[in-house]
Enzyme design. Structure first.
Site, PDB file in Angstrom:
ATOM      1  N   ALA A  92     -48.101  23.101  68.769  1.00  0.00           N
ATOM      2  CA  ALA A  92     -47.860  21.691  68.408  1.00  0.00           C
ATOM      3  C   ALA A  92     -48.181  21.472  66.926  1.00  0.00           C
ATOM      4  O   ALA A  92     -47.279  21.551  66.074  1.00  0.00           O
ATOM      5  CB  ALA A  92     -48.680  20.782  69.316  1.00  0.00           C
ATOM      6  N   ARG A  93     -49.442  21.224  66.617  1.00  0.00           N
ATOM      7  CA  ARG A  93     -49.872  21.076  65.234  1.00  0.00           C
ATOM      8  C   ARG A  93     -51.287  21.624  65.082  1.00  0.00           C
ATOM      9  O   ARG A  93     -52.129  21.459  65.975  1.00  0.00           O
ATOM     10  CB  ARG A  93     -49.874  19.596  64.804  1.00  0.00           C
ATOM     11  CG  ARG A  93     -48.489  19.028  64.489  1.00  0.00           C
ATOM     12  CD  ARG A  93     -47.880  19.650  63.224  1.00  0.00           C
ATOM     13  NE  ARG A  93     -46.642  19.036  62.827  1.00  0.00           N
ATOM     14  CZ  ARG A  93     -45.413  19.480  63.128  1.00  0.00           C
ATOM     15  NH1 ARG A  93     -45.270  20.558  63.875  1.00  0.00           N
ATOM     16  NH2 ARG A  93     -44.341  18.855  62.672  1.00  0.00           N
ATOM     17  N   GLU A 113     -51.055  24.991  56.601  1.00  0.00           N
ATOM     18  CA  GLU A 113     -49.941  25.957  56.551  1.00  0.00           C
ATOM     19  C   GLU A 113     -49.235  25.872  55.200  1.00  0.00           C
ATOM     20  O   GLU A 113     -49.120  24.790  54.650  1.00  0.00           O
ATOM     21  CB  GLU A 113     -48.911  25.610  57.631  1.00  0.00           C
ATOM     22  CG  GLU A 113     -49.433  25.804  59.029  1.00  0.00           C
ATOM     23  CD  GLU A 113     -48.414  25.323  60.060  1.00  0.00           C
ATOM     24  OE1 GLU A 113     -47.247  25.090  59.708  1.00  0.00           O
ATOM     25  OE2 GLU A 113     -48.803  25.176  61.217  1.00  0.00           O
ATOM     26  N   HIS A 134     -45.322  29.419  62.566  1.00  0.00           N
ATOM     27  CA  HIS A 134     -44.661  28.112  62.814  1.00  0.00           C
ATOM     28  C   HIS A 134     -43.142  28.294  62.996  1.00  0.00           C
ATOM     29  O   HIS A 134     -42.338  27.777  62.214  1.00  0.00           O
ATOM     30  CB  HIS A 134     -44.947  27.124  61.679  1.00  0.00           C
ATOM     31  CG  HIS A 134     -44.711  25.698  62.081  1.00  0.00           C
ATOM     32  ND1 HIS A 134     -45.483  24.643  61.625  1.00  0.00           N
ATOM     33  CD2 HIS A 134     -43.779  25.131  62.887  1.00  0.00           C
ATOM     34  CE1 HIS A 134     -45.031  23.508  62.143  1.00  0.00           C
ATOM     35  NE2 HIS A 134     -43.983  23.782  62.914  1.00  0.00           N
ATOM     36  N   GLY A 137     -41.689  27.685  66.147  1.00  0.00           N
ATOM     37  CA  GLY A 137     -41.376  27.092  67.450  1.00  0.00           C
ATOM     38  C   GLY A 137     -39.922  26.668  67.583  1.00  0.00           C
ATOM     39  O   GLY A 137     -39.281  26.900  68.601  1.00  0.00           O
ATOM     40  N   SER A 138     -39.387  26.045  66.550  1.00  0.00           N
ATOM     41  CA  SER A 138     -38.010  25.532  66.646  1.00  0.00           C
ATOM     42  C   SER A 138     -37.013  26.420  65.899  1.00  0.00           C
ATOM     43  O   SER A 138     -35.856  26.036  65.718  1.00  0.00           O
ATOM     44  CB  SER A 138     -37.956  24.102  66.087  1.00  0.00           C
ATOM     45  OG  SER A 138     -38.433  24.084  64.758  1.00  0.00           O
TER      46      SER A 138
HETATM   47  C1  DGY Z   1     -40.957  19.962  63.940  1.00  0.00           C
HETATM   48  O1  DGY Z   1     -39.765  19.650  64.043  1.00  0.00           O
HETATM   49  O2  DGY Z   1     -41.852  19.120  63.873  1.00  0.00           O
HETATM   50  C2  DGY Z   1     -41.275  21.411  63.881  1.00  0.00           C
HETATM   51  O3  DGY Z   1     -42.644  21.615  63.850  1.00  0.00           O
HETATM   52  C3  DGY Z   1     -40.626  22.056  62.681  1.00  0.00           C
HETATM   53  O4  DGY Z   1     -40.794  21.276  61.576  1.00  0.00           O
END
Ligand code: DGY
Length: 321
Positions: free
Chosen positions: A239-240, A269, A287, A289-290
């Site tokens: 997440a963060r 980061e 990082h 994830g997406s």
């Molecule tokens: C988001 O979309 O918040 C992802 O962490 C990539 O920036």
């Protein structure tokens, strides 16, 4: 013909997204993908109507206040908006949008990768094989923790959390969750709701974070919450970074209280705390994830849909400020 709006695009975006930007806008692209600090961002924003940034650009109040008058909308290429001071944007009448939904599957995939990677010692195994250090096999070699059938605690049962729950069901896991609100029974599908995080923690073999970074969630995983977790828990965060007290998590990994962790996000980061790389039991990703081609396209199109709506005089679908 009316002048087309000018859009500052802060990072290199997928080809199809840039093509649509150039078709419909005066796009100021960043072909070199160079990073923009606050001063460079402010210079680049001179005279633009809109900015399409990523979470890698920061818009604290001090930057928002100095944005040129011409900037009317910040259409983020991200679901997270913690890099933008939303109150400051509202105060200046700048519209802010994000890109929800389209990265749920990709982020859930990385969550499963982190869970499996941490539990099955993927990072250690990969390092060993690459370094040419694998010399023998025995039943005692690189024994990890089985994921199948275990209890997982999902912190934040929003868009991504729900997809993670579905994926975890594929591993026959029992689902517990902590969320601001309880989900309807048909969405819960037997998952156990805990209104208080602390009440959920002692039940879980795995804990995975899916809440946004807000003043309420910052540092919510800390020495106290870790003490309430099961001994030998496996902890995952896609997440963060700011929702975790990293000193506390490192101490718990060193003591074995947390058996392993899988992390895709960090404080500060990309200049992460170098102590992470010294801990064997943590599986580290940068990082991503997406970061799939499909999702990057979808994020760009979703950000463009928001821009299109705004400049057509409609309410953008994903307005957050
Ligand atoms: C988001 O979309 O918040 C992802 O962490 C990539 O920036």
């Amino acid at each position: 013909m009316a002048k087309r709006p000018t859009v500052l695009v802060t990072r290199k975006l997928p080809e199809a997204v840039e093509a649509r930007l150039e078709r419909d806008y005066e796009a100021r692209l960043n072909p070199d993908d160079s990073e923009l600090d606050a001063e460079a961002l402010l210079r680049a924003a001179e005279g633009v109507d809109a900015i399409m940034p990523c979470h890698s650009e920061r818009f604290p109040a001090g930057v928002i206040e100095r944005l040129p008058e011409s900037v009317k909308i910040i259409a983020n290429f991200s679901v997270g908006t913690d890099h933008v001071d939303l109150a400051a944007a509202r105060a200046r009448g700048i519209v802010v949008t994000n890109t929800p939904e389209v990265l749920n599957d990709a982020t859930a995939e990385v969550t499963m990768l982190l869970m499996l990677g941490a539990a099955r010692r993927a990072s250690e195994g990969e390092r060993l094989v690459r370094a040419g250090g694998w010399r023998s096999w025995s039943p005692a070699f690189m024994v990890g923790t089985q994921v199948t059938g275990k209890t997982v605690g999902i912190v934040g049962m929003g868009r991504v959390g729900k997809v993670v729950a579905e994926r975890c069901r594929g591993f026959a896991m029992q689902i517990h969750y902590h969320n601001k609100v309880r989900l309807p029974a048909e969405v819960e599908q037997g998952a156990v709701y805990h209104p208080r995080l602390d009440d959920m923690l002692p039940h879980c073999d795995f804990i995975t974070m899916h809440c946004p970074n807000t003043p309420e969630t910052q540092g919510m995983i800390n020495e106290d919450s870790i003490a309430k977790m099961k001994d030998g828990v496996i902890f995952v965060n896609a997440a963060r970074g700011s929702i975790v007290d990293e000193d506390a998590l490192m101490a718990a990994l060193r003591s074995g209280k947390v058996k392993a962790a899988g992390l895709d996000v960090y404080r500060n980061e990309p200049f992460i705390d170098e102590r992470w790389s010294k801990i064997e039991t943590v599986f580290l990703l940068p990082h991503i994830g997406s970061a799939t081609a499909e999702t990057r396209d979808a994020m760009g199109f979703r950000a463009l849909d928001n821009l299109d709506a705004y400049f057509a005089g409609r309410e953008p679908g994903d307005r957050v400020a």
